[in-house]
Write an enzyme that holds these catalytic residues in place. Structure first.
Site, PDB file in Angstrom:
ATOM      1  N   LYS A  24       0.828  -1.202   0.000  1.00 44.81           N
ATOM      2  CA  LYS A  24       0.000   0.000   0.000  1.00 44.81           C
ATOM      3  C   LYS A  24       0.865   1.257   0.000  1.00 44.81           C
ATOM      4  O   LYS A  24       0.597   2.218  -0.725  1.00 44.81           O
ATOM      5  CB  LYS A  24      -0.926   0.002   1.216  1.00 44.81           C
ATOM      6  CG  LYS A  24      -1.850   1.212   1.284  1.00 44.81           C
ATOM      7  CD  LYS A  24      -2.643   1.250   2.583  1.00 44.81           C
ATOM      8  CE  LYS A  24      -3.709   0.180   2.611  1.00 44.81           C
ATOM      9  NZ  LYS A  24      -4.588   0.316   3.817  1.00 44.81           N
TER      10      LYS A  24
ATOM     11  N   GLU B 139     -18.400   9.416   3.705  1.00 43.64           N
ATOM     12  CA  GLU B 139     -17.792   8.877   2.490  1.00 43.64           C
ATOM     13  C   GLU B 139     -18.458   9.509   1.278  1.00 43.64           C
ATOM     14  O   GLU B 139     -19.672   9.625   1.205  1.00 43.64           O
ATOM     15  CB  GLU B 139     -17.927   7.352   2.457  1.00 43.64           C
ATOM     16  CG  GLU B 139     -17.094   6.673   3.525  1.00 43.64           C
ATOM     17  CD  GLU B 139     -17.024   5.170   3.342  1.00 43.64           C
ATOM     18  OE1 GLU B 139     -16.837   4.716   2.190  1.00 43.64           O
ATOM     19  OE2 GLU B 139     -17.149   4.446   4.338  1.00 43.64           O
TER      20      GLU B 139
ATOM     21  N   PRO C 163     -36.393   7.011   3.359  1.00 46.84           N
ATOM     22  CA  PRO C 163     -36.427   5.557   3.505  1.00 46.84           C
ATOM     23  C   PRO C 163     -35.520   4.903   2.474  1.00 46.84           C
ATOM     24  O   PRO C 163     -35.206   5.485   1.440  1.00 46.84           O
ATOM     25  CB  PRO C 163     -37.896   5.217   3.246  1.00 46.84           C
ATOM     26  CG  PRO C 163     -38.400   6.323   2.383  1.00 46.84           C
ATOM     27  CD  PRO C 163     -37.648   7.552   2.816  1.00 46.84           C
TER      28      PRO C 163
ATOM     29  N   CYS D 185     -19.262   2.646   9.300  1.00 46.81           N
ATOM     30  CA  CYS D 185     -19.486   3.365  10.555  1.00 46.81           C
ATOM     31  C   CYS D 185     -20.757   2.954  11.289  1.00 46.81           C
ATOM     32  O   CYS D 185     -20.696   2.439  12.403  1.00 46.81           O
ATOM     33  CB  CYS D 185     -19.517   4.876  10.292  1.00 46.81           C
ATOM     34  SG  CYS D 185     -17.915   5.555   9.788  1.00 46.81           S
TER      35      CYS D 185
END
EC number: 1.1.1.22
Length: 452
Positions: A35, A158, A258, A266
């Site tokens: 990474k 996000e 909805p 999270c």
């Protein structure tokens, strides 16, 4: 300031890039060598709008670097942010092994005063555990360097994380040291130029604030999903109800849409962790237990609608011979994150009942392949998956799905059936256009209220 950020994941990478953008020298540390090497070459391991450009610019200008050398990073920095993962354990509690490992590493290598900041979402009392881990290492070395542990929870959405960091609603700082509070204020001052949204509090209250915020938002989502389900049974329109209750200033309109249930990194994790924290204190979180149960049930609603509409109730595989096209795989738009995504439950249930599934998502196809492999088919073209399909199911409300070519959809589908888990369209217009349109909680008048 000189900063190091432990963890090149979602929170750590966004924080590192944004701190560098405001002029700080930032070292990002991760144990994953591949990474780190990728980041050095401008390869970003996650999809987040604007992040790649921010990383590349600050790296090229020398303010942002990446390393696996923990010792060098700690020695070079005044402030060390801990932004590693806290995955849920089997009992729902947050796994702090990575957080505490970073604390021990800092204690092993620090050579003077340090500020250690918990940026990861952690339960109340974690700062005490980090402090103990650091102190144990200092004691084993026989040194007495001063340090402070701070709670600075992240509140990033996000898909909008860069804006959230650069123009925050609030920055919560938990510390018991006035000097440390002033240093943290100075660090965040560039993000406060229009409005001072810094909130200083004690450490445990800061740790609780993050969990309480996410639990409240999850509660609103589950509440509205139940209202939508009730609207269907009572011949009412949830869009009109949302407009009616959202106009109350005490309630507001946010998080009242909805849908097929919440997901992501999270809400599911934090609700579970807060329930577990309460259990450890001998207190039962009745409301959050219900929120979690409602959410799990809601993830089955869209698949059950397809079963009711297309299934052969007498067959072992009621959807055998049926093809279902799915728009959306990520748990929300503008991200490739599929952790706890409703699509996982929906697609698995469709497959279990014999359906063939085709899927489109602007960013999450690579992630979806890790779960579904070749059990479903994929396309980077949202219309390609519609040809001859028995139904279109909308799971994620990507902007690409909001104003589609309805004539093409009508022509491509075997039957003009749309099951809309995000209520993107106006029921009356869809019915006039000849679609069999099944939204959530809108079996009432068809009058457009807050729809599209």
């Amino acid at each position: 300031m000189k900063i190091c950020v432990f963890g090149a994941g979602y929170v750590g990478l966004v924080a590192a890039a944004c701190f560098a953008e405001s002029g700080n020298n930032v070292i990002t540390v991760d144990v994953d060598q591949a990474k780190i090497e990728g980041l050095k070459q401008g390869i970003i391991p996650i999809y987040e709008p604007g992040l790649k450009e921010l990383v590349i610019r600050n790296q090229s200008e020398g303010r942002l670097s990446f390393t696996t050398d923990i010792e060098a990073a700690v020695k070079a920095s005044l402030i060390s942010f801990i932004a590693v993962g806290t995955p849920p354990g089997e009992d729902g509690s947050a796994d702090l092994q990575y957080v505490l490992a970073v604390g021990r590493s800092i204690g092993q290598h620090m050579q003077g005063y340090k500020i250690i900041v918990d940026k990861s979402t952690v339960p109340v009392g974690t700062a005490d555990k980090v402090r103990a881990a650091v102190q144990a290492e200092l004691d084993s070395r026989g040194v007495g360097f001063e340090f402070d542990v701070v709670s600075n929870p992240e509140f990033l959405k996000e898909g909008a994380a860069i804006d959230d960091f650069m123009k925050p609603d609030r920055v919560v700082i938990g510390t018991d040291n006035v000097r440390t509070a002033e240093i943290m204020k100075e660090l965040y001052e560039p993000f406060m130029r229009k409005h001072n949204r810094m909130i200083i509090m004690d450490i445990r209250s800061a740790e609780m604030t993050k969990y309480a915020a996410n639990a409240m938002l999850a509660t609103r989502i589950s509440f509205m999903n139940q209202i939508a389900n009730l609207c269907e049974r009572m011949n009412a329109d949830v869009a009109a109800v949302r407009e009616g209750i959202g106009s109350d200033s005490r309630i507001g309109y946010d998080f009242l849409f909805p849908g097929p249930g919440y997901g992501g990194s999270c809400f599911p994790k934090d609700v579970k962790a807060l329930i577990r924290t309460a259990d450890e204190c001998g207190y039962e979180m009745l409301l959050l237990n219900a929120v979690e149960e409602v959410n799990e049930l809601q993830k089955h609603v869209l698949a059950r609608k397809v079963l009711d509409l297309l299934g052969d109730s007498g067959a072992d595989k009621p959807l055998a011979g049926k093809t279902v096209a799915c728009w959306g795989l990520s748990f929300k738009p503008r991200t490739d994150d599929m952790r706890e995504a409703p699509s996982l439950t929906i697609i698995e249930e469709l497959l279990a009942n014999g359906a063939q599934v085709r899927a489109h998502d602007p960013e999450a196809i690579k992630e979806a392949r890790k779960t579904f492999g070749d059990r479903i088919s994929y396309s980077t073209n949202q219309y390609e998956i519609l040809s001859g399909a028995d139904a279109l199911v909308i799971i994620t409300d990507w902007s690409e799905y909001r104003n589609p070519d309805f004539e093409r959809i009508m022509a491509d589908l075997k039957e003009p059936l749309i099951v809309d888990g995000r209520n993107l369209y106006k029921p009356d217009r869809m019915q006039l256009a000849g679609f069999r349109y099944i939204p959530l909680g809108r079996n009432g008048s068809g009058i457009s209220a807050g729809g599209k």
